[in-house]
Design an enzyme around this catalytic site. Structure first.
Site, PDB file in Angstrom:
ATOM      1  N   CYS A  91       0.816  -1.230   0.000  1.00 39.47           N
ATOM      2  CA  CYS A  91       0.000   0.000   0.000  1.00 39.47           C
ATOM      3  C   CYS A  91       0.842   1.271   0.000  1.00 39.47           C
ATOM      4  O   CYS A  91       0.367   2.326  -0.421  1.00 39.47           O
ATOM      5  CB  CYS A  91      -0.911   0.027   1.220  1.00 39.47           C
ATOM      6  SG  CYS A  91      -1.697  -1.542   1.594  1.00 39.47           S
ATOM      7  N   HIS A 343      -8.775   3.203  -2.894  1.00 37.13           N
ATOM      8  CA  HIS A 343      -7.373   2.985  -2.523  1.00 37.13           C
ATOM      9  C   HIS A 343      -6.717   2.113  -3.596  1.00 37.13           C
ATOM     10  O   HIS A 343      -6.458   0.936  -3.373  1.00 37.13           O
ATOM     11  CB  HIS A 343      -7.352   2.311  -1.142  1.00 37.13           C
ATOM     12  CG  HIS A 343      -6.003   1.911  -0.635  1.00 37.13           C
ATOM     13  ND1 HIS A 343      -4.809   2.446  -1.089  1.00 37.13           N
ATOM     14  CD2 HIS A 343      -5.649   1.011   0.327  1.00 37.13           C
ATOM     15  CE1 HIS A 343      -3.796   1.887  -0.437  1.00 37.13           C
ATOM     16  NE2 HIS A 343      -4.286   1.011   0.420  1.00 37.13           N
ATOM     17  N   CYS A 373      -1.050   2.920   6.333  1.00 37.92           N
ATOM     18  CA  CYS A 373      -0.725   1.568   6.777  1.00 37.92           C
ATOM     19  C   CYS A 373      -0.380   0.718   5.562  1.00 37.92           C
ATOM     20  O   CYS A 373      -0.684   1.073   4.423  1.00 37.92           O
ATOM     21  CB  CYS A 373      -1.884   0.959   7.558  1.00 37.92           C
ATOM     22  SG  CYS A 373      -3.387   0.708   6.587  1.00 37.92           S
TER      23      CYS A 373
END
Length: 387
Positions: A91, A343, A373
């Site tokens: 991520c 995302h 995160c």
């Protein structure tokens, strides 16, 4: 060491992964479009002076495989002399790309770098081809590989209620919709070609993922999706699935001044940190503490914060332990976040940084923090300073 500055930052609109506007656009198309667009906005920059392209992407297979950064650069018609590398910290990939470029500039190995990231989650799903080593279960809970269950665990540990999660998610959509209506995304979105529902070509200049009709009452009717029997995390309180790319033009402050470019932000500090994979969403807390220490600043010094919204159950514990819960309406995700915008994994790091820099300018802020995160238990953070 050289001071690293951001002279421009852009992103595509966020497209829905399921039947959205970018269903016939490839990841390389989105990336190449931004590479060309950010250079067109900054004609003072000679593309041949770019040392390297650092591009984040998580699922590096299919159309995103074989070094998508280089493929996109060639597709964009950039000079063949420019290097290109695809970066993967899950991520945090495009934020890691920014950190890698920044360090190259700091030590003098580069003067100008093109940075960004992409993820087409409609074409290459997050779980495509994932094959964890069976031996991992000796050291790590099997559920640590399922992001939704890690959010459930983190939420339970911090006493985050279903009501709090629904309120946070509704806030994200409301703020993102308001930002769209008020034109607050206009400077960061590069209109991008897509396909309408009937297949006709059109230019998308807004985030089609946002659901303006979202309410707390409506979210309360959704069933938990990861732990149906005992859970609280729903699809509505999780980051949306979307397709998108983001880009930044990064250089030494000396080079920016020599070219007569406006310095939009300096990189003040960078950090990464690990945490228990079972609560991977807690990573922003230790990463932020590291970055603040390196910057010689405190959380109180941060005027604006972009905390990536992987899940409401994950964002709220981080906000709580960073001392931000009482400052949400003044500082945190003021234009909404990933619950509303989505995302796209490899895109999000420079996407939230782009939104942050635009917010800092709008609020005449001095310092801003972008943090997120990372799956399997990591966090990454960047502190920006406006000149």
């Amino acid at each position: 060491m050289n001071t690293v500055v951001i002279v421009d930052c852009l992103r595509t609109p966020m497209g829905r992964s399921k039947g959205g506007a970018f269903r016939h656009q490839r990841a390389e198309d989105l990336s190449a479009h931004l590479m060309k667009g950010i250079l067109a906005r900054n004609p003072q920059v000679n593309p041949k002076e770019i040392e390297d392209i650092y591009w984040g992407c998580v699922q590096q297979t299919l159309e995103q495989g074989f070094n998508v950064a280089r493929n996109a650069a060639l597709l964009a018609g950039l000079p063949i002399e420019i290097g290109a590398v695809t970066v993967n910290r899950l991520c945090g990939s495009s934020m890691q790309a920014l950190h890698d470029a920044a360090r190259a500039i700091m030590v003098g190995d580069a003067e100008i770098c093109l940075v960004g990231g992409v993820e087409h989650m409609g074409h290459v799903p997050m779980t495509h081809g994932v094959d964890f080593h069976p031996g991992l279960s000796k050291n790590v809970a099997k559920a640590a590989g399922m992001m939704g269950l890690t959010a459930e665990m983190l939420g339970k540990l911090h006493g985050i209620s279903r009501q709090q999660q629904d309120e946070f998610a509704a806030r994200s959509h409301a703020r993102a919709h308001a930002a769209t209506l008020e034109g607050r995304f206009k400077n960061e979105i590069l209109p991008t070609e897509g396909h309408a529902a009937d297949g006709t070509l059109f230019t998308l200049d807004y985030d089609e993922v946002i659901r303006p009709e979202t309410t707390v009452a409506g979210l309360a009717e959704l069933r938990p999706v990861f732990d149906p029997a005992n859970g609280t995390v729903t699809a509505g309180t999780s980051s949306a699935l979307s397709d998108g790319a983001s880009a930044m033009l990064v250089m030494s402050e000396q080079k920016a001044k020599a070219l007569g470019l406006t310095i939009r932000a300096r990189i003040k500090a960078m950090a990464v940190a690990g945490c228990d994979p079972s609560i991977m969403g807690y990573g922003p807390v230790p990463a932020t503490h590291k970055a603040l220490k390196r910057a010689g600043l405190t959380m109180q010094d941060m005027d604006v914060v972009e905390l990536n919204e992987a899940f409401a159950a994950q964002s709220l514990p981080c906000a709580k332990d960073l001392g931000l819960l009482d400052m949400m309406d003044d500082k945190v995700n003021l234009n909404g976040g990933a619950i509303a915008l989505g995302h796209p994994l490899g895109c999000s790091g420079t996407r939230i940084s782009t939104t942050l820099i635009n917010l800092m300018e709008a609020k005449d802020a001095k310092y801003g923090l972008a943090t997120m995160c990372i799956g399997l238990g990591q966090g990454i953070a960047t502190i920006f300073e406006r000149p």
